[in-house]
Enzyme design. Structure first.
Site, PDB file in Angstrom:
ATOM      1  CB  THR A   1      49.877 -16.425 -24.413  1.00 14.85           C
ATOM      2  OG1 THR A   1      49.880 -16.448 -25.841  1.00 14.85           O
ATOM      3  CG2 THR A   1      49.107 -17.641 -23.898  1.00 14.85           C
ATOM      4  CB  CYS A   2      51.543 -14.776 -19.668  1.00 12.94           C
ATOM      5  SG  CYS A   2      51.629 -14.833 -17.873  1.00 12.94           S
TER       6      CYS A   2
ATOM      7  CB  CYS B   1      50.205 -17.278 -16.412  1.00 10.05           C
ATOM      8  SG  CYS B   1      51.401 -17.579 -17.724  1.00 10.05           S
TER       9      CYS B   1
ATOM     10  CE  LYS C   1      47.622 -21.329 -14.975  1.00  8.78           C
ATOM     11  NZ  LYS C   1      48.407 -22.061 -15.949  1.00  8.78           N
TER      12      LYS C   1
ATOM     13  CE1 TYR D   1      53.545  -7.173 -19.662  1.00  5.66           C
ATOM     14  CE2 TYR D   1      51.848  -7.145 -17.968  1.00  5.66           C
ATOM     15  CZ  TYR D   1      52.942  -7.751 -18.564  1.00  5.66           C
ATOM     16  OH  TYR D   1      53.425  -8.907 -18.048  1.00  5.66           O
TER      17      TYR D   1
ATOM     18  CE1 TYR E   1      50.906 -24.930 -19.227  1.00  2.00           C
ATOM     19  CE2 TYR E   1      52.352 -26.246 -20.612  1.00  2.00           C
ATOM     20  CZ  TYR E   1      51.802 -25.022 -20.279  1.00  2.00           C
ATOM     21  OH  TYR E   1      52.130 -23.901 -21.000  1.00  2.00           O
TER      22      TYR E   1
ATOM     23  CD  GLU F   1      47.887 -25.434 -15.782  1.00  2.00           C
ATOM     24  OE1 GLU F   1      48.912 -25.229 -15.102  1.00  2.00           O
ATOM     25  OE2 GLU F   1      47.580 -24.742 -16.780  1.00  2.00           O
TER      26      GLU F   1
ATOM     27  NE  ARG G   1      52.139 -39.810 -23.811  1.00  2.00           N
ATOM     28  CZ  ARG G   1      51.183 -39.095 -24.393  1.00  2.00           C
ATOM     29  NH1 ARG G   1      49.960 -39.080 -23.874  1.00  2.00           N
ATOM     30  NH2 ARG G   1      51.419 -38.409 -25.487  1.00  2.00           N
TER      31      ARG G   1
ATOM     32  CG  HIS H   1      56.680 -30.252  12.743  1.00  2.00           C
ATOM     33  ND1 HIS H   1      56.316 -31.290  11.911  1.00  2.00           N
ATOM     34  CD2 HIS H   1      56.001 -30.412  13.896  1.00  2.00           C
ATOM     35  CE1 HIS H   1      55.459 -32.067  12.559  1.00  2.00           C
ATOM     36  NE2 HIS H   1      55.254 -31.552  13.760  1.00  2.00           N
TER      37      HIS H   1
ATOM     38  CD  GLU I   1      57.678 -31.382   8.829  1.00  2.00           C
ATOM     39  OE1 GLU I   1      58.552 -31.715   9.654  1.00  2.00           O
ATOM     40  OE2 GLU I   1      56.532 -31.022   9.143  1.00  2.00           O
TER      41      GLU I   1
END
Length: 579
Positions: A121-122, A127, A130, A181, A266, A270, A293, A537, A542
């Site tokens: 899936t990723c 991922c 996306k 892969y 999510y 997204e 939620r 900074h 920070e």
């Protein structure tokens, strides 16, 4: 015999060094820097081909002569010689392949069974593609912002977004990853088997080839189930026929004019954020009051405000979609919800209401593998199922459904099964797992929410620090302060030492800043430890080490070498020259 064993031992050490170098090269190929071409890595693999072939040949003789002398799990018996493989992995996703390659590095005979594209899936519909689309949406947002930095021309015809261009190049990128892969598996000595698998019993699977339809049975001492999950649709007239899932999002040939995204997780936020940023009139339909939620309230509420500020339409308390009507004359759809809401003239409806484990065709009962009512595989902390010799990890277990979690679990399982005795009890922790949601703006979160902390530790034992501010990026914008996007952060601390048990961030850069703080939380940092770290900074991150009130917490550190009160850095342990 003794001389032969000594020679093989020496050669084995040399072989493992070469294997480590090749494995390192393979890893770099998987996480390929942009300055290196795929062809360059192919040349490296070609140069190592002879070393790899010799290493495989050596493993055969090492198993015959050396391994019986050791106490490792690979001890050969007459019964074990009947197995086709030491380790058979069902599922060629990130978790399965990572486990297979690690097992092969220990000398195990390994195969991976996969009926689709490698990477799971990723890589194919999760991922990776996306993040490509999220990047495109972020560019669109930057172009929209450019007038605030002195650039002009946003409203001219010079700027145009070509959906087909990014889709074509995204798909080509994914295809290259599929090849990497495959190459990495083969270079690691893992045999790929193209087909679908079903258990015959706990040590035998039947594989139906997706190439020629042939059927074979394979026996293995250890079998791993790593088949992932798939999106599911709610019941209702026209829903399955006229809606797409998150998988279907990557098959769209053009940018939708008007889209409805149904879901509150999510994946829903997204994709809705991507579409909205790229110019789609986007509606997000949630079952309850707002999305995410299960996340800390600061995150879900801030995201809700930002999505509305961006112009997204949010339909609340819908109680779910009931049906989708399709108009043949216009090609448009009408979406109906249980609370009576109706959304008209929609060209794309995307359902992101949940996922299920991809196990239906595996015949798990024949292997004695237990499942919970929703189908997820029952495992213990070591990825062991209820069937001896059968293991499961990743989305099929429904625990922490994240690619890096599956990769870590897969490698640790292989360490335990095939590694040296030092790894015989190895496992992963499913606690304090850092998570990023690529919404607009992005979210980074690790640990418990404030509500969960109160329930776990008691309200008297926790202290919460939080901040909400405008990122410096928006400082020069000549707009009202309330109209500028906000960044919000929260530290949830518990106990007298104020150990940080939850850290939550939403805003620009949250996705990239979380990883380092994840390490700190895993090591048990306290609020005092964060305060003792000098801020960088000007950055948004920070804020997490200067959270008000700064420097007034109990001076207790979670570090082995406390950094408090101006202490020097920890020093490594270096053996003396005499040792």
């Amino acid at each position: 015999m003794q001389i032969g064993i000594m020679v093989l031992v020496a050669l084995s050490v040399w072989s493992r060094r070469v294997a480590a170098q090749v494995a390192s090269t393979s890893t770099r190929a998987t996480n390929q820097p942009k300055n290196y071409s795929t062809a360059a890595y192919a040349r490296v693999f070609h140069q190592n081909r002879n070393h790899i072939a010799f290493s495989r040949h050596l493993r055969v003789h090492r198993k015959r002569l050396i391994e019986p002398l050791s106490s490792r799990n690979m001890t050969t018996t007459a019964t074990e010689e009947e197995y086709d493989f030491d380790y058979l992995v069902i599922g060629g996703g990130s978790g399965g392949i990572s486990s297979a390659r690690r097992a092969a590095s220990y000398g195990a005979k390994v195969a991976v069974i996969e009926s689709g594209k490698l990477g799971g899936t990723c890589v194919n519909v999760g991922c990776v593609p996306k993040k490509v689309m999220w990047n495109a949406a972020s560019i669109a947002e930057s172009l929209h912002d450019m007038e605030h930095f002195g650039f002009s021309g946003y409203d001219s015809d010079a700027i145009h977004f070509d959906w087909s261009y990014i889709k074509r190049h995204r798909d080509a990128y994914v295809a290259r990853l599929n090849e990497i892969y495959d190459r990495n598996m083969k270079n690691s000595g893992v045999k790929p088997i193209l087909g679908s698998a079903a258990f015959v019993n706990s040590d035998t699977v039947e594989v139906t080839s997706t190439v020629d339809g042939s059927i074979q049975q394979l026996r293995a001492k250890h079998i791993l189930i790593a088949t992932g999950g798939y999106p599911v649709f709610p019941e209702g007239d026209g829903i399955a026929e006229h809606a797409i899932s998150s998988d279907g999002f990557f098959e769209l040939d053009e940018l939708p004019h008007k889209a409805v995204v149904v879901g509150a997780g999510y994946i829903a936020v997204e994709i809705a954020g991507i579409l909205q940023a790229l110019g789609t009139d986007t509606c997000l339909a949630v079952r309850k009051e707002h999305a995410l939620r299960s996340f800390d309230d600061l995150l879900s509420q801030t995201l809700d405000e930002e999505m509305q500020r961006q112009g997204m339409h949010i339909y609340r308390e819908t109680q779910g979609v009931t049906k989708i009507d399709y108009d043949d004359s216009t090609g448009l759809k009408t979406v109906h919800f249980r609370n009576g809401d109706i959304i008209n003239e929609v060209d794309t409806v995307l359902i992101a209401t949940g996922r299920a484990p991809n196990v239906e065709t595996l015949n798990l009962p024949l292997a004695g593998v237990g499942q919970v009512p929703k189908g997820y595989v029952v495992v213990d902390e070591y990825s062991q199922t209820t069937a001896p010799g059968v293991y499961a990890l990743g989305d099929v277990c429904g625990k922490v459904e994240l690619t890096p979690m599956a990769i870590a679990a897969g490698r640790r399982l292989a360490d335990r099964l095939f590694g040296p005795s030092d790894w015989k009890d190895s496992k992963v922790s499913y606690d304090l797992v850092p998570t990023v949601v690529f919404s607009h703006p992005p979210i980074g979160t690790i640990g418990v929410t404030e509500e969960e902390a109160v329930e776990k530790y008691g309200i008297a034992s926790i202290r919460v620090y939080q901040s909400k501010f405008t990122n410096m990026y928006y400082g020069t914008w000549m707009v009202a302060a309330d109209d500028k996007p906000k960044t919000a952060m929260k530290l949830v601390c518990a106990g007298e030492e104020e150990r940080v048990v939850g850290l939550h961030v939403i805003g620009m850069g949250a996705d990239e800043m979380l990883q380092g703080y994840g390490v700190a939380l895993k090591m048990g940092c306290t609020k005092a430890d964060l305060d003792a770290t000098v801020a960088i900074h000007p950055t948004a991150s920070e804020e997490l080490v200067t959270m008000f009130p700064w420097g007034l917490s109990s001076q207790i550190s979670g570090a082995k070498t406390p950094p408090l009160n101006g202490a020097g850095p920890p020093e490594p342990s270096i053996p003396s020259s005499d040792s």
